[in-house]
Design an enzyme around this catalytic site. Structure first.
Site, PDB file in Angstrom:
ATOM      1  N   GLY A   9       0.853  -1.181   0.000  1.00  0.00           N
ATOM      2  CA  GLY A   9       0.000   0.000   0.000  1.00  0.00           C
ATOM      3  C   GLY A   9       0.886   1.228   0.000  1.00  0.00           C
ATOM      4  N   ASP A  12       1.728   5.758   4.818  1.00  0.00           N
ATOM      5  CA  ASP A  12       0.682   6.182   5.752  1.00  0.00           C
ATOM      6  C   ASP A  12      -0.515   5.243   5.837  1.00  0.00           C
ATOM      7  OD1 ASP A  12       2.037   8.376   6.652  1.00  0.00           O
ATOM      8  OD2 ASP A  12       0.970   9.824   5.403  1.00  0.00           O
ATOM      9  N   GLY A  14      -0.365   2.122   7.251  1.00  0.00           N
ATOM     10  CA  GLY A  14      -0.230   1.205   8.379  1.00  0.00           C
ATOM     11  C   GLY A  14       0.564  -0.054   8.120  1.00  0.00           C
ATOM     12  N   LYS A  15       1.487  -0.015   7.156  1.00  0.00           N
ATOM     13  CA  LYS A  15       2.232  -1.230   6.812  1.00  0.00           C
ATOM     14  C   LYS A  15       3.124  -1.697   7.960  1.00  0.00           C
ATOM     15  CE  LYS A  15       4.071   0.571   3.180  1.00  0.00           C
ATOM     16  NZ  LYS A  15       3.390   1.876   3.385  1.00  0.00           N
ATOM     17  N   SER A  16       3.893  -0.791   8.544  1.00  0.00           N
ATOM     18  CA  SER A  16       4.791  -1.190   9.641  1.00  0.00           C
ATOM     19  C   SER A  16       4.004  -1.593  10.882  1.00  0.00           C
ATOM     20  CB  SER A  16       5.760  -0.048   9.967  1.00  0.00           C
ATOM     21  OG  SER A  16       6.628   0.202   8.874  1.00  0.00           O
ATOM     22  N   ASP A  86       9.964  -5.919   6.703  1.00  0.00           N
ATOM     23  CA  ASP A  86       9.385  -4.593   6.469  1.00  0.00           C
ATOM     24  C   ASP A  86      10.259  -3.814   5.490  1.00  0.00           C
ATOM     25  OD1 ASP A  86       7.476  -2.614   6.817  1.00  0.00           O
ATOM     26  OD2 ASP A  86       8.460  -1.751   8.572  1.00  0.00           O
ATOM     27  N   GLU A  87       9.692  -2.781   4.903  1.00  0.00           N
ATOM     28  CA  GLU A  87      10.388  -1.918   3.934  1.00  0.00           C
ATOM     29  C   GLU A  87      10.976  -2.740   2.783  1.00  0.00           C
ATOM     30  OE1 GLU A  87       9.908   1.117   4.240  1.00  0.00           O
ATOM     31  OE2 GLU A  87       9.684   1.580   6.368  1.00  0.00           O
ATOM     32  N   GLN A  89      10.456  -2.755  -0.273  1.00  0.00           N
ATOM     33  CA  GLN A  89      10.746  -2.070  -1.535  1.00  0.00           C
ATOM     34  C   GLN A  89      12.241  -1.830  -1.708  1.00  0.00           C
ATOM     35  OE1 GLN A  89       9.030  -0.720   0.974  1.00  0.00           O
ATOM     36  NE2 GLN A  89       9.862   1.291   1.512  1.00  0.00           N
TER      37      GLN A  89
END
Length: 221
Positions: A9, A12, A14-16, A86-87, A89
């Protein structure tokens, strides 16, 4: 049977927070996992949420190898039932291949979380590989909002509040106050926009400036 799940997504959404919630849920069920991240806004080796949550994690540098790390841990007697990334990308395609190998050959669940496209609306190389290899891809339903109130779907890079469309694919910044990063002395940040305003290059700052130029009074007066 292990699975390879990809959650994505815009900024902002809420992924983390989701990454930390997944870890909390699985750890609460007695499972053992590892957390990984890359270039988090809070610094190295941390997964941080804008809600204020944070956990230590293994920092994923370009030369990091997931397969070698996990095999070394298992050989030393550690138990790993799942990994949370996480992160994503910022991961390389080879690192994503490693994650798929953990699922297929070691039966370890992989939960990957990250942004799909960059500020130019192009897929990150790691994100592209995740789409190609994951068992399932889920777009987060917590809606980030553009300054106009519409659902935000695109990430914009801003310099002193104005959108830019050229530059390196990766420049670390945040959606908070300007000044989190600097490129050639300018304040660099990120803003989430709806497709309409991303195509028009119309950020919150640009919209306010345009409004002030067309009204004979101060906006909000």
């Amino acid at each position: 049977m292990a699975s390879f799940r990809y959650f994505t997504g815009p900024m902002d959404c809420g992924k983390s927070t989701l990454a930390l919630q997944i870890d909390h849920t699985h750890a609460g069920g007695g499972r053992r996992g590892r957390l990984f991240t890359s270039r988090d806004r809070a610094g190295e080796a941390i997964i941080s949420s804008r809600l204020g949550l944070r956990r230590p994690a293994v920092e994923v540098h370009p030369a990091f190898g997931f397969w070698a790390y996990v095999v070394e841990q298992l050989s030393a007697g550690a138990r790993i039932d799942y990994v949370i990334c996480d992160e994503t990308q910022f991961y390389t395609p080879a690192q994503v291949d490693d994650l798929a190998r953990l699922v297929d050959e070691l039966d370890i669940d992989v939960f990957a979380v990250g942004i799909l496209t960059d500020f130019q609306t192009h897929l990150f190389p790691g994100s592209r590989r995740l789409v190609e290899l994951c068992d399932s891809m889920e777009v987060l339903q917590v809606e980030a909002l553009c300054w106009c109130g519409r659902r935000a779907t695109h990430n914009a890079r801003t310099v002193d509040g104005l959108m830019v469309v050229e530059g390196a694919q990766v420049v670390v910044g945040d959606t908070a106050d300007l000044g989190d990063a600097a490129v050639e002395g300018a304040a660099v940040a990120y803003e989430v926009l709806c497709r309409r305003h991303h195509r028009a290059h119309l950020t919150r700052v640009a919209a306010r400036a345009g409004l002030a130029e067309t009204l004979p009074f101060e906006p909000g007066a």
